[in-house]
Scaffold this motif. Structure first.
Motif, PDB file in Angstrom:
ATOM      1  N   THR A  15       0.745  -1.061   0.006  1.00 50.25           N
ATOM      2  CA  THR A  15       0.235  -0.086   0.032  1.00 50.25           C
ATOM      3  C   THR A  15       1.015   1.235   0.011  1.00 50.25           C
ATOM      4  O   THR A  15       1.946   1.280   0.555  1.00 50.25           O
ATOM      5  CB  THR A  15      -0.937   0.100   1.359  1.00 50.25           C
ATOM      6  OG1 THR A  15      -1.931   1.001   1.148  1.00 50.25           O
ATOM      7  CG2 THR A  15      -0.190   0.165   2.363  1.00 50.25           C
ATOM      8  N   THR A  16       0.321   2.352  -0.493  1.00 54.50           N
ATOM      9  CA  THR A  16       1.067   3.751  -0.553  1.00 54.50           C
ATOM     10  C   THR A  16      -0.126   4.708  -0.576  1.00 54.50           C
ATOM     11  O   THR A  16      -1.397   4.689  -0.444  1.00 54.50           O
ATOM     12  CB  THR A  16       1.866   3.723  -1.661  1.00 54.50           C
ATOM     13  OG1 THR A  16       2.846   4.912  -1.529  1.00 54.50           O
ATOM     14  CG2 THR A  16       0.969   3.964  -2.967  1.00 54.50           C
ATOM     15  N   TRP A  17       0.342   5.911  -0.413  1.00 51.78           N
ATOM     16  CA  TRP A  17      -0.605   7.055  -0.383  1.00 51.78           C
ATOM     17  C   TRP A  17      -1.385   7.329  -1.681  1.00 51.78           C
ATOM     18  O   TRP A  17      -0.757   6.945  -2.773  1.00 51.78           O
ATOM     19  CB  TRP A  17       0.074   8.437  -0.181  1.00 51.78           C
ATOM     20  CG  TRP A  17       0.671   8.372   1.193  1.00 51.78           C
ATOM     21  CD1 TRP A  17       1.971   7.976   1.715  1.00 51.78           C
ATOM     22  CD2 TRP A  17       0.026   9.001   2.360  1.00 51.78           C
ATOM     23  NE1 TRP A  17       1.844   7.927   3.057  1.00 51.78           N
ATOM     24  CE2 TRP A  17       0.939   9.194   3.537  1.00 51.78           C
ATOM     25  CE3 TRP A  17      -1.114   9.972   2.550  1.00 51.78           C
ATOM     26  CZ2 TRP A  17       0.596   9.470   4.715  1.00 51.78           C
ATOM     27  CZ3 TRP A  17      -1.299  10.457   3.688  1.00 51.78           C
ATOM     28  CH2 TRP A  17      -0.496  10.291   4.885  1.00 51.78           C
ATOM     29  N   TYR A 119      -6.087   5.670  11.990  1.00 54.79           N
ATOM     30  CA  TYR A 119      -4.638   5.432  12.517  1.00 54.79           C
ATOM     31  C   TYR A 119      -4.421   6.196  13.657  1.00 54.79           C
ATOM     32  O   TYR A 119      -4.972   7.290  13.772  1.00 54.79           O
ATOM     33  CB  TYR A 119      -3.593   5.176  11.703  1.00 54.79           C
ATOM     34  CG  TYR A 119      -3.407   6.492  10.806  1.00 54.79           C
ATOM     35  CD1 TYR A 119      -2.566   7.586  11.169  1.00 54.79           C
ATOM     36  CD2 TYR A 119      -3.905   6.806   9.483  1.00 54.79           C
ATOM     37  CE1 TYR A 119      -2.404   8.868  10.731  1.00 54.79           C
ATOM     38  CE2 TYR A 119      -3.943   8.111   8.997  1.00 54.79           C
ATOM     39  CZ  TYR A 119      -3.101   8.801   9.582  1.00 54.79           C
ATOM     40  OH  TYR A 119      -2.724  10.159   8.869  1.00 54.79           O
ATOM     41  N   ALA A 120      -3.603   5.820  14.611  1.00 57.23           N
ATOM     42  CA  ALA A 120      -3.071   6.640  15.648  1.00 57.23           C
ATOM     43  C   ALA A 120      -1.993   7.787  15.223  1.00 57.23           C
ATOM     44  O   ALA A 120      -1.307   7.436  14.272  1.00 57.23           O
ATOM     45  CB  ALA A 120      -2.378   5.875  16.778  1.00 57.23           C
ATOM     46  N   THR A 121      -2.407   9.052  15.667  1.00 56.31           N
ATOM     47  CA  THR A 121      -1.553  10.087  15.417  1.00 56.31           C
ATOM     48  C   THR A 121      -0.513  10.545  16.664  1.00 56.31           C
ATOM     49  O   THR A 121      -0.861  10.022  17.818  1.00 56.31           O
ATOM     50  CB  THR A 121      -2.199  11.232  14.928  1.00 56.31           C
ATOM     51  OG1 THR A 121      -2.942  11.536  15.793  1.00 56.31           O
ATOM     52  CG2 THR A 121      -3.032  10.950  13.700  1.00 56.31           C
ATOM     53  N   LEU A 122       0.386  11.260  16.467  1.00 53.67           N
ATOM     54  CA  LEU A 122       1.284  11.602  17.789  1.00 53.67           C
ATOM     55  C   LEU A 122       0.949  13.041  18.093  1.00 53.67           C
ATOM     56  O   LEU A 122       0.720  13.918  17.192  1.00 53.67           O
ATOM     57  CB  LEU A 122       2.857  11.364  17.354  1.00 53.67           C
ATOM     58  CG  LEU A 122       3.288   9.998  16.772  1.00 53.67           C
ATOM     59  CD1 LEU A 122       4.690  10.089  16.860  1.00 53.67           C
ATOM     60  CD2 LEU A 122       2.884   8.908  17.779  1.00 53.67           C
ATOM     61  N   SER A 123       0.813  13.169  19.347  1.00 51.71           N
ATOM     62  CA  SER A 123       0.725  14.732  19.892  1.00 51.71           C
ATOM     63  C   SER A 123       2.106  15.350  19.539  1.00 51.71           C
ATOM     64  O   SER A 123       3.044  14.918  19.858  1.00 51.71           O
ATOM     65  CB  SER A 123       0.415  14.639  21.359  1.00 51.71           C
ATOM     66  OG  SER A 123       0.524  15.902  21.741  1.00 51.71           O
ATOM     67  N   ASP A 146       0.816  12.055  11.546  1.00 50.74           N
ATOM     68  CA  ASP A 146       0.019  13.341  11.598  1.00 50.74           C
ATOM     69  C   ASP A 146      -1.228  12.877  11.151  1.00 50.74           C
ATOM     70  O   ASP A 146      -1.402  11.941  10.326  1.00 50.74           O
ATOM     71  CB  ASP A 146       0.656  14.802  10.985  1.00 50.74           C
ATOM     72  CG  ASP A 146       1.515  15.427  11.705  1.00 50.74           C
ATOM     73  OD1 ASP A 146       0.859  16.053  12.836  1.00 50.74           O
ATOM     74  OD2 ASP A 146       2.770  15.464  11.257  1.00 50.74           O
ATOM     75  N   PRO A 147      -2.394  13.591  11.141  1.00 54.88           N
ATOM     76  CA  PRO A 147      -3.506  13.371  10.642  1.00 54.88           C
ATOM     77  C   PRO A 147      -3.509  13.263   9.035  1.00 54.88           C
ATOM     78  O   PRO A 147      -2.678  14.059   8.466  1.00 54.88           O
ATOM     79  CB  PRO A 147      -4.674  14.300  10.933  1.00 54.88           C
ATOM     80  CG  PRO A 147      -3.999  14.721  12.260  1.00 54.88           C
ATOM     81  CD  PRO A 147      -2.683  14.680  12.353  1.00 54.88           C
ATOM     82  N   VAL A 148      -4.250  12.655   8.113  1.00 53.35           N
ATOM     83  CA  VAL A 148      -3.990  12.334   7.033  1.00 53.35           C
ATOM     84  C   VAL A 148      -4.113  13.535   6.010  1.00 53.35           C
ATOM     85  O   VAL A 148      -3.501  13.605   5.035  1.00 53.35           O
ATOM     86  CB  VAL A 148      -4.830  11.085   6.382  1.00 53.35           C
ATOM     87  CG1 VAL A 148      -6.309  11.442   6.392  1.00 53.35           C
ATOM     88  CG2 VAL A 148      -4.470  10.713   5.082  1.00 53.35           C
TER      89      VAL A 148
END
Length: 205
Positions: A15-17, A119-123, A146-148
């Protein structure tokens, strides 16, 4: 102890963007054609599969891949499970003082053939928190931190401000929490904003 491969396999369904160049491998010339060897050819985005983001990816004045110190991708990593946490904050982490890298398992099973719907993101708060803990690299089992739909990439910039490298799309399905030796070397690609990585870990006993 044996090394554990935590990198995604490259294949024609990796998979990719959306809109990015997918990975493909083709046999350009066969041994029957050349008389001596099979000769393969690959095409890919540097952000497909397990990869690092060079600072140039999100900062036009940042370092490109070949400018990064290879020694900063070899160290002691702590694997931490933060399953089903939407945004990972410092409060979710208890760090071992011996760790130089932090590898986060955020899902039960990381897919290598389907881009995650969530998916999880980082603060961004993790930047100074991890710097104070002497962490110099963070790895995640997600395609980004980060958010997509983010255009500001706050987590990327917060980590860069704290001189923390970013490793994405690792596979920690079989990795228990604990300390590991870790090698996650990017390719030496001049001028590149990222690079595929063959990442491996070995338990420290």
């Amino acid at each position: 102890m044996r090394w554990i491969d935590i990198s995604q396999p490259f294949h024609n369904k990796t998979t990719t963007w959306e809109g990015d160049l997918p990975f493909t491998y083709t046999l350009a010339f066969s041994k029957e054609q050349t008389g001596s060897v099979n000769l393969g050819r690959i095409a890919t985005s540097v952000h497909t599969g397990t990869h690092i983001d060079a600072p140039f990816h999100f900062d036009s004045l940042g370092e490109t891949v070949e400018q990064l110190d290879v020694n900063e991708f070899i160290g002691v990593a702590q694997v931490v499970h933060v399953i089903d946490v939407p945004v990972i904050e410092p409060e979710h982490l208890t760090l071992d003082e011996r760790a130089q890298f932090l590898l986060l398992r955020t899902t039960q099973t990381a897919s290598t053939t389907a881009f995650p719907k969530q998916y999880a993101t980082l603060s961004p708060r993790l930047g100074p928190f991890l710097k104070d803990a002497n962490i110099s690299l963070i790895g995640v089992d997600t395609p980004t931190i980060d958010p997509v739909d983010s255009k500001t990439l706050d987590a990327h910039h917060a980590l860069y401000a704290s001189r923390i490298h970013i490793l994405e799309n690792i596979v920690l399905d079989e990795a228990a929490e604990g300390l590991y030796d870790c090698i996650a070397l990017p390719l030496r690609i001049d001028g590149a904003d990222g690079s595929p990585v063959r990442a491996v870990i070995r338990p420290i006993v």
